[in-house]
Scaffold this motif. Sequence first.
Motif, PDB file in Angstrom:
ATOM      1  N   LEU A 188       0.842  -1.216   0.000  1.00  0.00           N
ATOM      2  CA  LEU A 188       0.000   0.000   0.000  1.00  0.00           C
ATOM      3  C   LEU A 188       0.865   1.249   0.000  1.00  0.00           C
ATOM      4  O   LEU A 188       0.604   2.196  -0.746  1.00  0.00           O
ATOM      5  CB  LEU A 188      -0.952  -0.010   1.206  1.00  0.00           C
ATOM      6  CG  LEU A 188      -2.106  -1.006   1.118  1.00  0.00           C
ATOM      7  CD1 LEU A 188      -2.825  -1.085   2.450  1.00  0.00           C
ATOM      8  CD2 LEU A 188      -3.076  -0.617   0.018  1.00  0.00           C
ATOM      9  N   TYR A 189       1.905   1.263   0.829  1.00  0.00           N
ATOM     10  CA  TYR A 189       2.795   2.418   0.837  1.00  0.00           C
ATOM     11  C   TYR A 189       3.525   2.578  -0.493  1.00  0.00           C
ATOM     12  O   TYR A 189       3.808   3.688  -0.933  1.00  0.00           O
ATOM     13  CB  TYR A 189       3.788   2.357   1.996  1.00  0.00           C
ATOM     14  CG  TYR A 189       3.198   2.806   3.309  1.00  0.00           C
ATOM     15  CD1 TYR A 189       2.566   4.053   3.423  1.00  0.00           C
ATOM     16  CD2 TYR A 189       3.261   2.002   4.425  1.00  0.00           C
ATOM     17  CE1 TYR A 189       2.018   4.455   4.619  1.00  0.00           C
ATOM     18  CE2 TYR A 189       2.717   2.413   5.633  1.00  0.00           C
ATOM     19  CZ  TYR A 189       2.095   3.652   5.720  1.00  0.00           C
ATOM     20  OH  TYR A 189       1.558   4.060   6.904  1.00  0.00           O
ATOM     21  N   SER A 190       3.814   1.468  -1.163  1.00  0.00           N
ATOM     22  CA  SER A 190       4.504   1.571  -2.458  1.00  0.00           C
ATOM     23  C   SER A 190       3.612   2.238  -3.500  1.00  0.00           C
ATOM     24  O   SER A 190       4.102   2.868  -4.432  1.00  0.00           O
ATOM     25  CB  SER A 190       4.978   0.187  -2.937  1.00  0.00           C
ATOM     26  OG  SER A 190       3.887  -0.576  -3.402  1.00  0.00           O
ATOM     27  N   ILE A 191       2.289   2.108  -3.355  1.00  0.00           N
ATOM     28  CA  ILE A 191       1.364   2.796  -4.265  1.00  0.00           C
ATOM     29  C   ILE A 191       1.564   4.301  -4.161  1.00  0.00           C
ATOM     30  O   ILE A 191       1.606   5.018  -5.164  1.00  0.00           O
ATOM     31  CB  ILE A 191      -0.096   2.421  -3.958  1.00  0.00           C
ATOM     32  CG1 ILE A 191      -0.363   0.953  -4.312  1.00  0.00           C
ATOM     33  CG2 ILE A 191      -1.071   3.334  -4.694  1.00  0.00           C
ATOM     34  CD1 ILE A 191      -1.697   0.428  -3.813  1.00  0.00           C
ATOM     35  N   LEU A 192       1.703   4.797  -2.928  1.00  0.00           N
ATOM     36  CA  LEU A 192       1.905   6.232  -2.726  1.00  0.00           C
ATOM     37  C   LEU A 192       3.263   6.685  -3.248  1.00  0.00           C
ATOM     38  O   LEU A 192       3.424   7.853  -3.615  1.00  0.00           O
ATOM     39  CB  LEU A 192       1.767   6.577  -1.247  1.00  0.00           C
ATOM     40  CG  LEU A 192       0.378   6.433  -0.654  1.00  0.00           C
ATOM     41  CD1 LEU A 192       0.412   6.681   0.845  1.00  0.00           C
ATOM     42  CD2 LEU A 192      -0.603   7.373  -1.328  1.00  0.00           C
ATOM     43  N   ALA A 193       4.221   5.801  -3.264  1.00  0.00           N
ATOM     44  CA  ALA A 193       5.571   6.158  -3.723  1.00  0.00           C
ATOM     45  C   ALA A 193       5.637   6.285  -5.241  1.00  0.00           C
ATOM     46  O   ALA A 193       6.561   6.874  -5.767  1.00  0.00           O
ATOM     47  CB  ALA A 193       6.580   5.123  -3.226  1.00  0.00           C
ATOM     48  N   GLN A 194       4.667   5.720  -5.942  1.00  0.00           N
ATOM     49  CA  GLN A 194       4.657   5.795  -7.410  1.00  0.00           C
ATOM     50  C   GLN A 194       4.193   7.167  -7.857  1.00  0.00           C
ATOM     51  O   GLN A 194       3.344   7.777  -7.244  1.00  0.00           O
ATOM     52  CB  GLN A 194       3.709   4.744  -7.985  1.00  0.00           C
ATOM     53  CG  GLN A 194       4.082   3.328  -7.660  1.00  0.00           C
ATOM     54  CD  GLN A 194       2.981   2.349  -8.032  1.00  0.00           C
ATOM     55  OE1 GLN A 194       1.983   2.710  -8.633  1.00  0.00           O
ATOM     56  NE2 GLN A 194       3.177   1.090  -7.658  1.00  0.00           N
ATOM     57  N   ASP A 195       4.765   7.627  -8.940  1.00  0.00           N
ATOM     58  CA  ASP A 195       4.304   8.907  -9.519  1.00  0.00           C
ATOM     59  C   ASP A 195       3.882   8.762 -10.931  1.00  0.00           C
ATOM     60  O   ASP A 195       4.254   8.076 -11.714  1.00  0.00           O
ATOM     61  CB  ASP A 195       5.403   9.968  -9.431  1.00  0.00           C
ATOM     62  CG  ASP A 195       5.312  10.726  -8.102  1.00  0.00           C
ATOM     63  OD1 ASP A 195       4.396  10.467  -7.336  1.00  0.00           O
ATOM     64  OD2 ASP A 195       6.186  11.563  -7.897  1.00  0.00           O
TER      65      ASP A 195
END
Length: 195
Positions: A188-195
Amino acid sequence: MNNAFPSNPFGGSGFGSGQGGPASAIFDAMEQLRKSFEQRPSGGSRMAKGDVRTAVLSLLTEKPMHGYQIINEIADRSGGSWKPSAGSVYPTLQLLADEGLIEAQEQNGRKTYSLTEAGRAVAAEHTETPAPWETQSKSEGAHDNPRYSALPKAGVDLAAAAAAVGRSGSTEQVQQAVEILDEARRRLYSILAQD
């Protein structure tokens, strides 16, 4: 490691629901999760006192209602984005009664409120403007935004599944659940890290 759950979320060696048991830790985590989804944008679901007044007058133009019905109607019509408290609705009803805009009749042990002639005249002045629950749900996008519908449901469903494993799973199953939750958190946190 900063986990959503403590490293040993079930405390002690037992699996009971007592202090420090799995049910205690999981239900605390579920409650924390639920509360995080209750937060709404723009300061939450609170509306101005004038909006409660306008909403009450608008609803009573349709039919007489008791306070609980008014609260639920507003919640239903706003798609759940605004549910006024009894502490805001009942004083508003009293104020409107004091102003002579509504009257109360006792029916089945409940006060049912209806508009007086003066109340109908005041309510008619607001027929051109959208009802407060319409502006609330539009501004928040409550019906269409997965942030306020699908995501909270998925989060609560996940927490319920974790609680079920915590209540009846073996030590090995509990450890597997912790690993799965850790992986889900990282993803889930990796989703936020994507741009």
